[in-house]
Enzyme design. Structure first.
Site, PDB file in Angstrom:
ATOM      1  N   GLU A  81       1.068  -1.288  -0.161  1.00  0.00           N
ATOM      2  CA  GLU A  81      -0.670   0.074   0.442  1.00  0.00           C
ATOM      3  C   GLU A  81       1.111   1.674   0.568  1.00  0.00           C
ATOM      4  O   GLU A  81       0.301   2.311  -0.435  1.00  0.00           O
ATOM      5  CB  GLU A  81      -0.998   0.591   1.057  1.00  0.00           C
ATOM      6  CG  GLU A  81      -2.073  -0.687   1.164  1.00  0.00           C
ATOM      7  CD  GLU A  81      -3.277  -0.094  -0.157  1.00  0.00           C
ATOM      8  OE1 GLU A  81      -3.258   0.911  -0.622  1.00  0.00           O
ATOM      9  OE2 GLU A  81      -3.422  -0.790  -1.594  1.00  0.00           O
TER      10      GLU A  81
ATOM     11  N   HIS B  43       3.629   2.107  -1.784  1.00  0.00           N
ATOM     12  CA  HIS B  43       3.904   2.139  -2.981  1.00  0.00           C
ATOM     13  C   HIS B  43       2.623   1.983  -3.901  1.00  0.00           C
ATOM     14  O   HIS B  43       2.853   3.881  -5.391  1.00  0.00           O
ATOM     15  CB  HIS B  43       3.848   1.060  -3.742  1.00  0.00           C
ATOM     16  CG  HIS B  43       5.909  -0.240  -2.794  1.00  0.00           C
ATOM     17  ND1 HIS B  43       6.094  -1.320  -2.640  1.00  0.00           N
ATOM     18  CD2 HIS B  43       7.437   0.560  -3.244  1.00  0.00           C
ATOM     19  CE1 HIS B  43       7.130  -1.214  -2.572  1.00  0.00           C
ATOM     20  NE2 HIS B  43       7.752  -0.451  -2.317  1.00  0.00           N
TER      21      HIS B  43
END
Ligand code: AMP
Length: 276
Positions: free
Chosen positions: A32, A34
């Site tokens: 999450e 990224h």
């Protein structure tokens, strides 16, 4: 989404597109954290480029380059779902062809904290990020606050070398229990994952004492250390959030940064303490 593996193909693809180009550099094994960078890039840019490259030059000889988690198929799917236009996933030989001889060293901000424990790490980071900027020529590049020292190194690099790119920094994304998301969390056993919570707990304890008026650096560090319990940090330090210079009191925006080994995972986390 277009998948490209060479600099020539990346440039050829980007030449066909127009508008604001956003670059999100990653080493893959997406989580999450990224995805939050990709979403912001998607909102702000016409063209979103994600690089996927586990950069050997930012790993020390005894570090986890070989073991670093990789799943290109899943990353490709997640990148497509996040609206990435171009996925740039080069080979090591494409990035570092025979004869490659250049290293970028950003002095000052790369020393201390992680720099003290990972010799050469930030040289590897500065070199690959500079190369990616030259390869994709983005208008804006997105990085996570989770790697606060990396952000400071890249900001310095961009200023010093007059690289025409805007640096956007996104907040640290955490698991519901506070653990900062990291590809290296995959190394943690269930029991180690529980121990790893001490890092974010220590940062929260520091935030709490600052919120209740404490400004003395030693007192803030003592609160954080107490919350770490028996987890021995590699470092636990207060720095100016601007230039990472050491500070003795919490004034303005002050970075509290921590690193610790939990099992074979080396984890880092930080918080910016705000004091009026
Ligand atoms: P990495 O793949 O670990 O090199 O990370 C790629 C980018 O994602 C870097 O700019 C990181 O700072 C950012 N990132 C990693 N973890 C997080 C997180 N938990 N929250 C926000 N950004 C993150």
């Amino acid at each position: 989404m277009k998948l490209v593996r060479t600099v020539a193909d990346l440039r050829a693809d980007l030449a066909e597109r127009s508008g604001r180009v956003g670059l999100v550099p990653t080493m893959g094994y997406l989580h999450e954290g990224h995805l939050s960078l990709l979403r912001r890039a998607r909102e702000e840019c016409d063209v979103v480029v994600m690089s996927l490259f586990v950069n050997p030059r930012q790993f020390g000889p005894n570090e986890d380059f070989e073991a670093y988690p990789r799943d290109e198929e899943r990353d490709t799917r997640l990148a497509r779902e996040a609206g990435v236009d171009v996925l740039f996933a080069p080979s090591i030989e494409e990035v570092y062809p025979d004869g490659f001889s250049t290293t970028i060293h950003v002095a000052g901000v790369s020393e201390g904290l992680c720099g003290a424990h990972r010799p050469g790490h930030f040289d590897g980071v500065a070199t690959i990020v500079c190369k990616l900027f030259n390869m994709a020529r983005p208008d804006v590049a997105y990085f996570g606050q989770k790697d606060a020292q990396q952000v400071a190194v890249i900001r310095r690099l961009v200023r010093d070398l007059d690289i025409p790119v805007e640096i956007a920094v996104c907040p640290t994304v955490r698991e519901p229990d506070g653990l900062a998301m990291s590809s290296r969390n995959a190394y943690l056993s269930p029991e180690e994952r529980q121990r790893a919570l001490a890092l974010s707990r220590a940062l929260r304890a520091a935030e709490e004492v600052v919120a209740s008026g404490e400004r003395d650096g030693e007192a803030v560090l003592a609160a954080a250390r107490a919350a770490l319990g028996d987890l021995e940090p590699e470092y636990l330090e207060l720095r100016s959030a601007d230039d990472l210079s050491p500070v003795e009191r919490v004034n303005g925006s002050t970075l509290l940064a921590v690193a610790a080994k939990v099992g074979r995972a080396r984890l880092i986390d930080n918080v910016v303490l705000e004091a009026e």
